[in-house]
Write a protein that holds these residues in place. Structure first.
Motif, short mmCIF file in Angstrom:
data_model
loop_
_atom_site.label_atom_id
_atom_site.label_comp_id
_atom_site.label_asym_id
_atom_site.label_seq_id
_atom_site.Cartn_x
_atom_site.Cartn_y
_atom_site.Cartn_z
N ALA A 35 0.82 -1.21 0.00
CA ALA A 35 0.00 0.00 0.00
C ALA A 35 0.85 1.26 0.00
N THR A 36 2.11 1.15 0.40
CA THR A 36 3.03 2.30 0.34
C THR A 36 4.10 2.09 -0.73
N GLY A 37 3.82 1.20 -1.67
CA GLY A 37 4.69 1.06 -2.83
C GLY A 37 5.95 0.25 -2.61
N ILE A 38 6.06 -0.44 -1.47
CA ILE A 38 7.27 -1.21 -1.19
C ILE A 38 7.11 -2.63 -1.70
N ASN A 39 8.04 -3.07 -2.53
CA ASN A 39 8.11 -4.47 -2.95
C ASN A 39 9.57 -4.77 -3.24
N ARG A 40 10.23 -5.41 -2.31
CA ARG A 40 11.66 -5.65 -2.46
C ARG A 40 11.98 -6.76 -3.45
N ASN A 41 10.93 -7.35 -4.03
CA ASN A 41 11.14 -8.28 -5.14
C ASN A 41 11.21 -7.56 -6.48
N VAL A 42 11.04 -6.23 -6.46
CA VAL A 42 11.05 -5.43 -7.69
C VAL A 42 12.11 -4.34 -7.53
#
Length: 548
Positions: free
Chosen positions: A505-512
């Motif tokens: 929801a805050t744009g965090i995706n450590r897979n990207v």
């Protein structure tokens, strides 16, 4: 525009078919947008990557996939006969039933003839001279339209973990979003599940009794609360259908378009005994009331949030027999409701089964996927099956996977490189004639989504009607309006505890790569305020937009 005029509008520029509108996606939003534009008599082409309609409910076939919005609040509201003829079997229906419903809608309104299946859009470019969009499919085929409408979904760009060896495993492996259409046999299998978000919770609780051995690899535990699902009785069915008008009117008034409304009291305005009794009541009731109908300050006041988080932690300790496992299942890095709250059915009890084990990857990180299983920093595990419940590059990810180019050839990905910039969450400056249904900065991404989809689509349809009737061929947000809306989005999020947390929801995706900086992606003012803002823009002759 009349039906004959619409047929004439579907022309060819050279060898390229040209339409009034192209819609990307045939999920809940794309189907309804098609229905509404066809009412206007416009020629419409829908491109859908899958082989059938349904979007989220077409792709997510994993075990346990189901609503966490009440079924009868989720279906389309635009047709009274449709509401009366469809019977939901459960208060929170499972994926197969939901997909049957959406196929019923497609058949009932003859939508398929406008949809091209197995057609993934790769690029879309705006032709300034012709004021048209040219859309290119992965196959190389190209088509054109005056208007381009994206209905690509906020959770449709699935991501695998960035772990070495993901493609080396020799057994069965699936991302939950790419679940096979044929049955999967779990009997006697040694199964790993990576991920304990909302999807992971549904998978784990469903397959735990079926497998030979289950190992759950958890990085971040989540605050899960009971769904309390059950079948809908005949008497309830009759009451639901009789009450649809009043229910939909209620849904228009609540912040997330759920049947649950925030309690007006503050956490510390009641006695400790009243507070505990209220929370016990919420914990025993079905659905999202525990999240959406809690005290008004639980999601904004750290003290109130900590107190309720402790209440849920006590419930986890009561339900999980092994104290060490229970502690691992209690979140430490975020408070209740600051991330998506998974609704569960005996999820915590799954960890009481003798053949289920929990691996905390913060203590013992996964080092790689091997040909036979998973290696962590302290052990090697052999598996027959690995299930990746590793989520999505949310809200903006699906846009990043299509090469959108606006005026001057500007890429949408570049326009949004420091975070999305939109007007009303429905358009971006420099990308004329393009509407983003359920896009970033839009109330629909924090909503009982079909309710907000219908608002988005109805507003977009009215805009296209306005343009068509007046011979307007270019519609665009101004940079000033876009900047003001982006400031408004930031102001609304101020004080919300969730903005301090790493989540989709805050744009965090450590897979990207590059998705490691927090952004404000959602509209926090609530659906009624958002609807009012959109209506005011239209009433003022589409203020903040250039129509020519």
């Amino acid at each position: 525009m009349s039906a004959p005029a619409a047929a004439a509008a579907e022309t060819r520029t050279g060898s390229v078919p040209t339409h009034d509108a192209i819609i990307i996606g045939a999920g809940i939003a794309g189907m309804y947008q098609l229905y509404r534009l066809r009412e206007l008599g416009l020629s419409v082409q829908v491109f859908e990557t899958g082989s059938g309609v349904g979007g989220t409910w077409y792709w997510n076939r994993y075990p346990g996939a189901r609503f966490d919005s009440e079924s009868y609040t989720y279906g389309y509201a635009f047709d009274e006969q449709l509401l009366q003829e469809w019977n939901w079997s459960e208060h929170f229906s499972a994926q197969p039933e939901t997909l049957r419903y959406l196929n019923h809608v497609a058949d009932r309104f003859d939508l398929r003839r406008h949809i091209r299946f197995n057609s993934r859009v790769a690029e879309a470019s705006f032709d300034e001279a012709k004021r048209e969009w040219e859309v290119a499919l992965e196959s190389g085929e190209r088509q054109r339209s005056r208007f381009l409408i994206t209905c690509i979904g906020p959770l449709s760009a699935d991501t695998l973990p960035r772990i070495p060896g993901v493609h080396d495993f020799e057994g069965q492996s699936f991302h939950t979003y790419r679940w096979p259409h044929e049955p999967v046999d779990f009997a006697g299998k040694r199964v790993a599940v990576i991920g304990t978000g909302a999807t992971g919770v549904q998978v784990i609780q469903t397959i735990a009794p079926l497998v030979g051995q289950l190992t759950v690899f958890q990085r971040t535990p989540n605050w899960c609360t009971p769904l309390h699902n059950r079948p809908i009785t005949e008497e309830e069915q009759a009451r639901i259908k009789a009450n649809y008008p009043a229910m939909f009117e209620l849904l228009r008034t609540t912040p997330g378009c759920y049947i649950h409304n925030t309690d007006p009291r503050g956490t510390f305005e009641v006695t400790e005994e009243e507070r505990e009794a209220f929370w016990e009541k919420l914990y025993g009731e079905p659905g999202f009331g525990i999240w959406m109908a809690n005290f008004r300050d639980v999601l904004t006041d750290p003290r109130a949030n900590a107190l309720f988080s402790d209440f849920v932690a006590r419930k986890i300790r009561q339900r999980v027999k092994d104290p060490a496992t229970a502690e691992k299942l209690i979140p430490r890095c975020h408070g209740f409701g600051t991330r998506r709250v998974p609704q569960e059915t005996r999820y915590y009890e799954a960890f009481n089964l003798p053949h289920v084990r929990l691996v905390d990857t913060r203590e013992t990180p996964i080092e790689r996927i091997t040909g036979t299983g998973i290696r962590t920093s302290d052990a090697e595990y052999d598996f027959d099956m690995i299930i990746y419940a590793t989520g999505f590059d949310a809200i903006t990810g699906a846009f990043d996977r299509i090469e959108f180019r606006g005026t001057g050839g500007e890429r949408l990905k570049d326009h949004w490189k420091d975070g999305p910039k939109t007007y009303l969450g429905l358009m971006s400056a420099g990308f004329p004639n393009m509407l983003t249904i359920v896009g970033p900065h839009n109330a629909s991404t924090r909503c009982n989504i079909p309710r907000c989809i219908e608002q988005n689509v109805d507003w977009a349809t009215d805009l296209l009607r306005h343009a068509t009737e007046r011979g307007i061929t270019r519609v665009e947000a101004t940079p000033e309006a876009e900047a003001e809306w982006s400031r408004h989005i930031e102001e609304l999020a101020a004080g919300m505890l969730y903005t301090q947390i790493d989540s989709w929801a805050t744009g965090i995706n450590r897979n990207v790569e590059g998705k490691d900086v927090r952004r404000i992606l959602q509209y926090q003012g609530g659906a009624p305020q958002y609807r009012a803002r959109c209506e005011a823009v239209a009433a003022q002759g589409y203020a903040g937009m250039t129509l020519s």
